[in-house]
Write an enzyme that holds these catalytic residues in place. Structure first.
Site, PDB file in Angstrom:
ATOM      1  CB  SER A 135      -0.902  -0.008   1.246  1.00  0.00           C
ATOM      2  OG  SER A 135      -1.765   1.103   1.221  1.00  0.00           O
ATOM      3  CE  LYS A 161      -4.824  -0.222   0.066  1.00  0.00           C
ATOM      4  NZ  LYS A 161      -5.551  -1.098   1.023  1.00  0.00           N
ATOM      5  CG  LEU A 162      -1.234   3.907  -6.730  1.00  0.00           C
ATOM      6  CD1 LEU A 162      -1.361   4.762  -7.991  1.00  0.00           C
ATOM      7  CD2 LEU A 162       0.177   3.973  -6.160  1.00  0.00           C
ATOM      8  CE  LYS A 163      -4.403   3.457   2.176  1.00  0.00           C
ATOM      9  NZ  LYS A 163      -5.660   2.860   2.660  1.00  0.00           N
ATOM     10  CG  ASP A 189      -8.077   1.876   0.269  1.00  0.00           C
ATOM     11  OD1 ASP A 189      -7.553   1.298   1.236  1.00  0.00           O
ATOM     12  OD2 ASP A 189      -9.253   2.299   0.287  1.00  0.00           O
ATOM     13  CG  ASN A 191      -8.806   4.473   3.352  1.00  0.00           C
ATOM     14  OD1 ASN A 191      -7.710   4.567   2.815  1.00  0.00           O
ATOM     15  ND2 ASN A 191      -9.142   3.440   4.111  1.00  0.00           N
ATOM     16  CD  GLU A 214      -8.970  -1.342  -0.017  1.00  0.00           C
ATOM     17  OE1 GLU A 214      -7.943  -1.380  -0.721  1.00  0.00           O
ATOM     18  OE2 GLU A 214      -8.954  -1.516   1.221  1.00  0.00           O
ATOM     19  CG  ASP A 239     -11.020  -1.722   4.141  1.00  0.00           C
ATOM     20  OD1 ASP A 239      -9.952  -1.132   4.021  1.00  0.00           O
ATOM     21  OD2 ASP A 239     -11.397  -2.210   5.231  1.00  0.00           O
ATOM     22  CE  LYS A 263      -7.975  -3.038   5.969  1.00  0.00           C
ATOM     23  NZ  LYS A 263      -8.137  -1.578   6.159  1.00  0.00           N
ATOM     24  N   GLY A 291      -4.625  -4.865   5.441  1.00  0.00           N
ATOM     25  CA  GLY A 291      -3.641  -4.625   6.496  1.00  0.00           C
ATOM     26  C   GLY A 291      -4.016  -3.399   7.328  1.00  0.00           C
ATOM     27  CB  ILE A 293       0.195  -0.193   9.944  1.00  0.00           C
ATOM     28  CG1 ILE A 293      -0.464   0.616   8.843  1.00  0.00           C
ATOM     29  CG2 ILE A 293       1.682   0.174  10.018  1.00  0.00           C
ATOM     30  CD1 ILE A 293      -0.277   2.116   8.944  1.00  0.00           C
TER      31      ILE A 293
HETATM   32  C1  LIG Z   1      -3.497   3.564   8.367  1.00  0.00           C
HETATM   33  S1  LIG Z   1      -4.228   2.905   6.983  1.00  0.00           S
HETATM   34  C2  LIG Z   1      -5.010   1.469   7.521  1.00  0.00           C
HETATM   35  C3  LIG Z   1      -6.126   1.090   6.567  1.00  0.00           C
HETATM   36  C4  LIG Z   1      -5.660   0.845   5.150  1.00  0.00           C
HETATM   37  N1  LIG Z   1      -4.576  -0.128   5.134  1.00  0.00           N
HETATM   38  C5  LIG Z   1      -3.664  -0.142   4.159  1.00  0.00           C
HETATM   39  O1  LIG Z   1      -3.618   0.687   3.256  1.00  0.00           O
HETATM   40  C6  LIG Z   1      -2.621  -1.222   4.244  1.00  0.00           C
HETATM   41  C7  LIG Z   1      -1.688  -0.977   5.400  1.00  0.00           C
HETATM   42  C8  LIG Z   1      -0.789  -2.182   5.583  1.00  0.00           C
HETATM   43  O2  LIG Z   1      -0.124  -2.582   4.607  1.00  0.00           O
HETATM   44  O3  LIG Z   1      -0.806  -2.748   6.698  1.00  0.00           O
HETATM   45  C9  LIG Z   1      -6.825   0.390   4.280  1.00  0.00           C
HETATM   46  O4  LIG Z   1      -7.843   1.089   4.304  1.00  0.00           O
HETATM   47  O5  LIG Z   1      -6.747  -0.624   3.583  1.00  0.00           O
HETATM   48 MG   LIG Z   2      -8.781   0.019   2.636  1.00  0.00          MG
END
Ligand SMILES: CSCC[C@@H](NC(=O)CCC(=O)O)C(=O)O
Ligand SMILES: [Mg+2]
Length: 368
Positions: A135, A161-163, A189, A191, A214, A239, A263, A291, A293
């Protein structure tokens, strides 16, 4: 098994670099660990809450409070505890799935260690290693993003994966495609950062052949996602919206998602995560392991989960050094884009005492 006591331990671990998402930027991870002690051993659980209630309504201080005042005392009253009893015993307390999931994980770890059985074996693993995605946070500039992606591809990650967020979406995706080509497995993603009125904007991502988008809309907007799915070609993955096997079945039936990010903390534990996997498999919906983190403890359990047959897409199961210079367990190291599934009893890993103590900020012992 009987619980002799439970330790709630807070650790603070600096991230190797700030991680920016549509809901904020993190420079460190504040983690709540749960250690259950039995007459024959112990087990570890990791609570995936953020410090602030910005990913979901849960947050770390709240999780510690609900564990200390409601969840752990309830398990003490049970007498004999097994992992399968945790969720039904705590059902009268609404929500707090991440707190409940951490406690169940610790009980499951203790139980499996006592029976010399791995998480992988218990969950139904069918693979010895899993392909790993990574990510990538929102960056200050496109060149900085391209450098980061270049580094992760060099490291062997099999999926990027790009935020994204409004103002940082089409341009970074286009730049990654132009620089690294069409063969790189690429997804985004949001969010929950968009609304249905952004459908024309999100449709501009369609030409880039993304694996998925996502959680574009807010977690409760299931029908909005179903409508968005009719307006864009990129497959929708949920998610934040998927909090249980039931909500997965509902979202799939309503056409709100074609893929699910599982998750374990978000759905209340690894046993429910397996049920989400089973429900998605029954509907022909591919899943991947998300994930939060995690330290090496949660990472070990996630890699085991990601080795179940329905996990057909690379997950956010990165190596330890994606986020941490020093993990609290032996580090997970990427090998040809894969991580090995732990085979030891329980999680197959444990905290290294000196490393754990070095990042511990508080400890609370709760005796039965
Ligand atoms: C702090 S971001 C946590 C939530 C985010 N998680 C990730 O982007 C993956 C983080 C990891 O690789 O653990 C998600 O929405 O999927
Ligand atoms: Mg996500």
């Amino acid at each position: 098994m009987k619980l002799s006591g439970v330790e709630l331990r807070r650790v603070r671990m600096p991230l190797v670099s700030p991680f920016r998402t549509s809901f904020g930027t993190q420079a460190e991870r504040e983690v709540l660990l749960v250690r259950v002690v039995t007459p024959t051993g112990e087990g570890w659980g990791e609570c995936v809450t953020m410090a602030d209630p910005v990913y979901s309504s849960e947050y770390t201080d709240g999780a510690e409070h609900v564990l200390r005042n409601f969840l752990v005392p309830t398990l003490f009253q049970l007498g004999e505890v097994t992992a399968n009893l945790v969720t039904p015993s705590l059902a009268r307390f609404k929500g707090h799935r991440m707190a409940k999931g951490a406690l169940e994980m610790a009980v499951l770890d203790a139980e499996l260690r006592a029976h010399d059985r791995s998480f992988a074996a218990e969950l139904g693993s069918t693979r010895a290693s899993v392909p790993c995605g990574v990510s990538v946070g929102i960056m200050d500039s496109i060149p900085e993003l391209l450098d980061a992606v270049d580094g992760y591809l060099d490291a062997g990650y099999v999926r990027i994966k790009l935020k994204i967020e409004p103002g940082w979406d089409v341009a970074p995706v286009r730049a990654v495609r132009e620089r690294f080509g069409d063969d790189v497995l690429l997804q985004v993603d949001a969010n929950t950062a968009y609304t249905l009125s952004d459908a024309p904007l999100l449709a501009r991502l369609d030409p880039f052949g993304l694996l998925l988008i996502e959680q574009p809309l807010e977690e409760e907007d299931v029908l909005g996602h179903a409508e968005l799915a009719r307006r864009i070609r990129t497959p929708i993955c949920l998610d934040e919206s998927i909090v249980s096997a039931r909500s997965a079945a509902d979202a799939i039936t309503l056409g709100a998602c074609q893929i699910v990010n599982i998750k374990p903390g978000r759905v209340g534990g690894y046993l429910e995560a397996r049920r989400v996997h089973d429900v998605c498999a029954a509907h022909g919906i591919p899943v991947w392991c998300g994930g939060m983190i995690e330290t090496g403890l949660g990472r070990a359990a996630n890699v085991a989960l990601a080795s179940l047959p329905g996990f057909t897409l690379p997950g956010d199961t990165s190596a330890s050094d994606r986020f941490y210079r020093t993990d609290i367990t032996e580090p997970f190291v990427l090998e040809a884009g894969h991580l090995p599934v732990p085979t030891g009893p329980g999680l197959g890993v444990a905290p290294i005492p000196d490393l754990l103590d070095a990042v511990t900020t508080s400890r609370v012992w709760l005796s039965s």
